[in-house]
Each structure stands twice: as structure tokens, then as C-alpha cells.
Design an enzyme around this catalytic site. Structure first.
Site, mmCIF file in Angstrom:
data_model
loop_
_atom_site.group_PDB
_atom_site.id
_atom_site.type_symbol
_atom_site.label_atom_id
_atom_site.label_comp_id
_atom_site.label_asym_id
_atom_site.label_seq_id
_atom_site.Cartn_x
_atom_site.Cartn_y
_atom_site.Cartn_z
ATOM 1 C CB CYS A 1 -9.390 -0.492 -10.414
ATOM 2 S SG CYS A 1 -10.084 -1.469 -9.082
ATOM 3 C CG HIS B 1 -2.184 -0.857 0.808
ATOM 4 N ND1 HIS B 1 -2.559 -1.955 1.529
ATOM 5 C CD2 HIS B 1 -3.024 -0.792 -0.237
ATOM 6 C CE1 HIS B 1 -3.600 -2.520 0.941
ATOM 7 N NE2 HIS B 1 -3.896 -1.831 -0.123
#
Ligand code: PEP
Ligand code: MG
Length: 756
Positions: free
Chosen positions: A681, A367
Site C-alpha cells: 500500500c 506526508h
């Protein structure tokens, strides 16, 4: 052999006087080794400096042949001196020549000396050289003599670090702190940055070594230690860590160290020997690290890093270090260097001053890398060893195209990169020209190129990149930057700003995807999770805490009054979760309508396909949703059972493997069958080669970081999608296709002159 007469305190006093005198560097070093020899009643005292080419060079000696200075050399790991430097541990030997590592250097004339005491010259954990005393008689040096030598080694470390000795180096030879080094890492986000190092966890460098008043330093130490103990007790009593778990174990270990009498005793002793409180902390930390570094027991190694952390906290306390003001003082061209980092920590840095991120760990879909990508920061990961060699403010170049990092670059490398930056600027100009050109393949297929976002800073990119809309708005990023839960009004304000910036382009808001590695410091579950990526996260957490989800839904519905609202649910595992959420949404719409709020004119609910169980529920899912989006980062992680954040295995399997391609194909076909739009995505949408493959498989909508839109559009304008589709249809089902899909696609692109 005489007894030790003067003691370390007197010696430190003498060294301090020498440091203040106006002497040439070599003269000063010669005086220092003479003082040490005299004070320790040794016949020899020698100082070796570790050069950038990993050679230890004799820089000064009292007792050995003076002609050997700057000539006698040992490799790191060679001889006794090389062993001390390589292990960062002292050697105390009664009969040095019988030690297996002993190497005889004829130019020094040291064969007549039997006993040997050598210590590493350390600064902030790095070896800068070696300091040695020797005697003819066979004797064992006492513990207090070792202490004295270690303490004086700190003074020499400071001299090396200050650059005072650089003038003594022969032309072309550099000392450790000045050498250029390059690292071959992995390119995680493209872009090139030239700037200066900001260590994410800065080593606290103590420059004030000598104390003026022992009692004053001891009371400073007591006070700082008192604060430290209180802060640990405070953390332990907080409700969120009061339960069992790893976090609590670490804090318990901290408490144990903070109350350790042995530590306190060693610190006081170092102060009594003449050091300031902070220098004493550094000295004891270096000694402890050197003694424990070679333990292989993972538990003990963990404890060593706990101890390091605690000692750093104590040092910060003593030196009044404030990370907030450090961030404010960051240079405008900062390149952050870290071992690893959480996404929220990156967001703590002022974006406008960050030119790059270098990590020793990390993976392309972790992340922190995604956030860096959203912020448009070049990232190189897997740059092993960079943290140990980098110093704050060192010049550094990050190359996010080929994954290289150049620390303290030579001028020719710097010039080459300045050229590369100019070339990139030209390419960016080409992408800007494509901005308003429709994304249509050579054979006429229209592709929606959407961007991923999550922060207010992303919004200008919508226009600049020419994106067709926002395909994934990661709402959790707002929560990750905040220090408490953003209130409903704050959430609504952000969503409204996004919709306004998008104008008539679509925006897909994903509901909170927290949990896993997206940790909110102010919200922790009490239960310790073995596998947080498969734990209490995303839609699971939202359905268990409907209050949290309702607040967010209400903010979204209010912000989108009178216009289209697209809501997407993360980590859906069963279709029933979509149904349950739809009910909550409908209830919220009714509630708001009752209070005269204008509802969205068009409400679309979609699910992310990122848990493999959905592959066997595709028909039910498509019936339940208005659209779907493949979260290929998580889907790949779960399909291949390969942790996306674990650098060792994250790149082990290829996303262009037949197994994963078949999965993607199946999803694209289910969308077509049910006439439901399907986007992808994940990060693979943003690389021209994988994006090309997705279009070949039938995807007509892909969402990526804003910076990727130009290169992907440039690729697809030359693509014959139908031709690629025919090739893929055959490749995907070929049993021996493993490993060759990537090569086939690259060949296809080359033949068709498709820019990748
Ligand atoms: C994904 O998993 O592919 C995705 C887009 O979501 P995230 O990376 O935020 O988990
Ligand atoms: Mg995901």
C-alpha cells in the site's frame, strides 16, 4: 558641502504630495528624484529599475545626463548598482571609482562624482530596483542620510509594485513583477491545474506608508508589541512547551527579539521619519534581513528566520490580518505555493478551492504529498525559488505530469495547457470506461486494485475509481484535521460512514499512525526526538498509551457491528507487538459483548511490514496475523537509510533496485507459503511501471490513491504477468542488475505494448 537641511520627514511629506498630483509616470519619477536630490543636498539622484531579464535600467535621474534615461543599463551584479541589487545591501562610498565593482557608463557622465550612496529598493523582501545619490566631493554619508534614502526607496518600491511604471517599459521588456518564469521541479502527483497563486505564508504587503500622526503610530506600535510579547509568554507557559527542546529555544529567541530595545528604537525612529507603524516594521525588517542575509553561521541564519517570523507576526497584528478570513476569500482556482508544509496545514485549506500545490521542498513520500494525493490535488515539488518570485493572485499553471510550473504564463503557454487539460479529460473518460471492467491480466491473473483513503472526502472516489475496496484507511488523518482529539463518537461516525460507502467491499482500517512527521498540534510528547521517524510513533505510542488505542478500537468495533472488520497495525517491529494488540482487541470485544453490542461477524488483524526487523521474523509474523501489507514508503526509507521527507536524498535510490526487489519478493513468497494475503500500500503501487513490477513479483493485491487506479488497470489489462515474472526472476538475482531493472522493464512494456 551643505549639511542635511530638510530631513526625511519633510521629504516624505513632499513625496506624498507628489504621489497625489495628477502626473504622468515619467514626470512623477523625474520630480521624485529631483526632490530627493534637493533634500539630501546631492548633485545626483538616480533610480534604476530591475527588469525581468535581470537588467537594471536607469528610469530617472537628476544630475546625470538625461539622455541616458532608459538607455543606461547594468546587469544584476554588475557595477555598484548591480552589486546593490544582487546583495540587497546598501553601499556608502567616499570614493566610488576606486571600488573594485565600479563600472563606467560613458553615457551618464558620472565620472566627476566621487561619493556614492546607494540602497536597494525592496518590497516584501524582493529587490525591485536601486536608488542612488552622488556628490562631487569625497564625503561619507551619515547614518541618518542612509535612513532617509532607505525610507524614500519604499515609496519607489510601491510605485513599481503598483504597475504604474509598466507603461514606461519598452515593448517586449517586462519589469520584475510581471515576467513569466518557469520552474523545473519534480512531479509528485499527477494532474494539471490552471489557477492563481495563494502563498502559504503570505508576505504582508504594506501599502499605507505615510503617517498622519507620529504619536498615534507610536502608540499603535506599543500596543501591537504588547500583544506580541503577551502571546509569546503565553506560548512559553503552556505545559507542552514548558520543557526543554527546540520549540522552546525558538520561543525564547522570539522573546529575546520582542524585548530588544534596539529593535524598538529603530522602529520608533522610522515612525518619527514619517512612516506608519507597519511600514516601519517592514523597513526595519528589510534592513535587518539585508544586513544579516549573508551570514554563513547556521545559528545566526536560524535567528534571522525567527526574527522574520516575529516581524511578520507584528505586522499582521498591526494590520489586523486574519488567516481564517484569508482562506475564505481564496479564489476557486487557488494553487498553493509554499516552501514546505505539514500535512495538517494542507488540510486547513478548503479542498474545493485548491487546484494544485507547488512546493520548494517535499519528497514523493512525504506526508503532505500523500495527503494531497488523497485529495486528488496535482503536486510539484522541488520548484526552487518559486516562493520568492510568486505574488498572491499571480496566474500560475502546475503540471503534475512533467513537474513544471509556469508562473505568470504567456498566452501561448496558457493555450497549450488548456489543450492539455482537454486531452487529459479524454483520457479520464477512457479510465471511466474501464471502471467496471475486472482487473485481470492478459494471462488471466486477477488483481485486487484497492484505494488508500483517510478522509470523508475520499469516499465518493470509491465508486468513481472502481476500486475493489479500501486497502489502507489512514485513521490519523481525521486526527490531523481536528483541533482536539476526536471523541469516540466522532471516530465511530467516520468509520461507519466509510463502511457504509464501501458496501460489501473490504475496508482495512489502520490504527493511529501518529508521531514522526504526523504531528498533532494538540498532542506533543515532552521529549525532544532526534529522529522522530524512528521514534515514539504508531504502534509504539499506542501500546504506551492504551487509553488512546482502546478508544479507537472501541469506535471501530462499534461501527463494524455485524460485519467484517479489518484492523491493521502500523510500524510493527516485533511480533510481540501484534500479540499485545490482539489481546487488547479481544478484551474490547468481550467488554462490548457484555454491554450487548453486536460484535463484528469477522475480525481480521493484520500488520504493516515497514520496519526491516520483520524480514527476519516473516514466518512468526505470518502465523500471528490474518493478513499483511507492505508499507513500501517506510520500508524503503529504513532499508536504504534514506529519509523519505528529505528532498535532497529522497530520490537518490531507486525502488527498482535489486536489493529492494529481493526484499519485496521475500515478503510475497512468505505470504504464499503461509497462505496469508499480502497487499502493498505504499506509493509505488500507484505508478503503472512499479505496479507492473509488483504484479510480476507475485503481488495480487495493491493499494494506491484513487486517481491511480485507472492508469494501473489500463496497464495490467495488457500485461502477461507470467512472462514478466520469468524476466524478473532472472533480473533480481543478477549481480550486475543495478540500475538496469528500470530500463529492462520499460523495454518489456514497449515490446508488449503495455501502456505505462
Ligand atoms: C508506507 O509507509 O508505505 C505507508 C503506506 O504508510 P505511510 O505512508 O502512511 O507511512
Ligand atoms: Mg508508513
Amino acid at each position: 558641502m551643505r549639511e542635511l537641511t530638510a530631513g526625511p520627514r519633510i521629504l516624505l511629506k513632499r513625496l506624498r504630495a507628489l504621489m497625489a498630483e495628477a502626473l504622468e509616470p515619467q514626470e512623477r519619477l523625474d520630480h521624485i528624484v529631483r526632490e530627493i536630490a534637493q533634500n539630501m543636498v546631492a548633485e545626483v539622484c538616480s533610480f534604476y529599475v530591475l527588469r525581468s531579464d535581470e537588467i537594471l535600467e536607469l528610469y530617472a535621474t537628476e544630475g546625470l545626463n538625461p539622455q541616458a534615461v532608459h538607455l543606461a543599463q547594468l546587469r544584476l551584479g554588475q557595477g555598484l548598482v548591480g552589486t546593490i541589487a544582487a546583495t540587497a545591501r546598501p553601499l556608502n562610498l567616499t570614493d566610488a571609482q576606486s571600488h573594485p565593482a565600479f563600472t563606467y557608463l560613458p553615457e551618464t557622465g558620472e565620472e566627476v562624482y566621487n561619493s556614492f550612496l546607494g540602497v536597494p529598493v525592496l518590497r516584501a523582501g524582493r529587490t525591485m530596483g536601486v536608488l542612488v545619490v552622488q556628490n562631487r566631493t569625497k564625503r561619507a554619508y551619515r547614518e541618518d542620510e542612509l535612513e532617509a534614502l532607505e525610507t524614500t526607496a519604499m515609496v519607489l518600491a510601491e510605485m513599481v509594485a503598483s504597475g504604474n511604471l509598466t507603461r514606461l517599459a519598452r515593448p517586449g521588456v517586462e519589469l520584475t513583477n510581471g515576467r513569466s518564469v518557469s520552474f523545473n521541479g519534480h512531479a509528485y502527483n499527477e494532474g494539471v491545474g490552471l489557477g492563481h497563486v495563494v502563498l502559504h505564508e503570505p508576505r504582508i504587503v504594506v501599502t499605507n506608508l505615510f503617517n498622519e500622526d507620529i504619536e498615534h503610530e507610536i502608540s499603535r506600535l506599543d500596543e501591537a508589541m504588547g500583544f506580541l510579547r503577551l502571546s509569546i509568554d503565553d506560548m512559553l507557559s503552556r505545559r507542552d512547551v514548558a520543557m526543554e527542546g527546540e520549540h522552546r529555544d525558538v520561543l525564547e529567541a522570539y522573546r529575546m527579539f520582542a524585548h530588544d530595545r534596539g529593535w524598538m528604537r529603530r522602529l520608533e525612529e522610522a515612525i518619527r521619519n514619517g512612516l506608519t507603524a507597519e511600514a516601519a516594521v517592514e523597513k526595519v525588517q528589510s534592513d535587518t534581513r539585508a544586513r544579516m542575509m549573508h551570514l554563513s553561521d547556521p545559528y545566526m541564519r536560524e535567528r534571522l528566520s525567527d526574527f522574520d517570523d516575529l516581524a511578520n507576526r507584528l505586522m499582521r497584528q498591526l494590520m489586523g490580518y486574519d488567516p481564517k478570513s484569508a482562506a475564505e476569500m481564496m479564489a476557486k482556482d487557488s494553487i498553493i505555493v509554499a516552501r514546505s508544509m505539514g500535512a495538517a496545514e494542507l488540510l486547513d485549506y478548503p479542498r474545493e478551492r485548491v487546484r494544485g500545490l507547488v512546493l520548494e521542498d517535499g519528497a514523493t513520500t512525504s506526508h503532505v504529498v500523500i495527503v494531497a494525493r488523497a485529495m486528488g490535488i496535482p503536486v510539484v515539488g522541488q520548484a526552487k525559488g518559486v516562493v520568492a518570485l510568486a505574488e498572491n493572485n499571480d496566474a500560475i499553471i502546475i503540471d503534475g505530469e512533467d513537474g513544471r510550473v509556469h508562473l505568470r504564463p504567456q498566452t501561448d503557454v496558457e493555450a497549450a495547457y488548456a489543450e492539455k487539460v482537454r486531452f487529459r479529460a479524454k483520457r479520464q473518460a477512457l479510465y471511466r470506461e474501464l471502471r467496471d471492467k475486472p482487473a485481470v491480466t492478459k494471462d488471466g491473473k486477477s488483481i485486487a486494485l484497492l484505494m488508500n483513503g483517510g478522509l470523508i472526502v475520499d469516499l465518493p472516489q470509491l465508486k468513481e475509481s472502481g476500486a475493489d475496496g479500501v486497502g489502507l484507511f489512514r485513521t490519523e488523518l481525521q486526527f490531523m484535521v481536528a483541533s482536539t482529539f476526536p471523541r469516540s463518537g466522532q471516530q465511530e461516525k467516520l468509520y461507519r460512514a466509510v463502511l457504509e460507502a464501501a458496501g460489501d467491499k473490504p475496508v482495512t482500517f489502520r490504527t493511529l499512525d501518529i508521531g514522526g512527521d504526523k504531528v498533532l498540534p494538540y498532542f506533543r510528547s515532552n521529549a525532544h526526538e532526534e529522529n522522530p521517524a524512528m521514534g515514539w510513533r504508531a504502534i509504539r505510542l499506542a501500546l504506551d498509551r492504551p487509553g488512546l488505542m482502546r478508544t479507537q478500537l472501541r469506535a471501530l468495533l462499534k461501527a463494524a457491528g455485524g460485519r467484517e472488520l479489518r484492523i491493521m497495525l502500523p510500524m510493527v517491529t516485533e511480533v510481540a507487538e501484534v500479540r499485545a494488540t490482539r489481546e487488547i482487541i479481544e478484551r474490547e470485544v468481550n467488554y462490548l459483548t457484555r454491554f450487548d453490542y453486536q460484535p463484528p461477524c469477522n475480525l481480521k488483524i493484520g500488520a504493516m511490514i515497514e520496519v526491516p526487523s520483520l524480514l527476519w521474523q516473516l514466518d512468526e509474523l505470518m502465523n500471528e496475523v490474518d493478513f499483511a501489507s507492505v508499507g513500501s514508503n517506510d520500508l524503503f526509507q529504513f532499508i536504504m537509510a534514506v529519509d523519505r521527507g528529505n528532498a535532497q536524498i529522497a530520490d537518490r535510490f531507486d525502488q527498482l533496485s535489486p536489493a529492494f526487489l529481493r526484499v519485496l519478493l521475500q515478503i510475497a513468497e512468505a505470504g504464499k507459503r503461509h497462505n496469508k494475503p499480502v497487499t502493498l500500500c505504499g506509493e509505488m503501487a500507484g505508478k503503472p511501471l512499479t505496479a507492473m513490477m509488483l504484479i510480476g513479483l507475485g503481488f495480487r493485491s495493491i493499494s494506491m490513491s484513487a486517481a491511480a487506479i485507472g492508469p494501473v488497470k489500463n496497464m495490467l489489462l495488457s500485461l502477461d504477468a507470467a512472462a514478466l515474472n520469468a524476466i524478473l526472476a532472472e533480473l533480481v538475482h543478477r549481480p550486475d542488475a543495478n540500475g538496469s531493472i528500470r530500463e529492462n522493464l520499460v523495454r518489456f512494456a514497449n515490446e508488449q505494448q503495455i501502456p505505462l
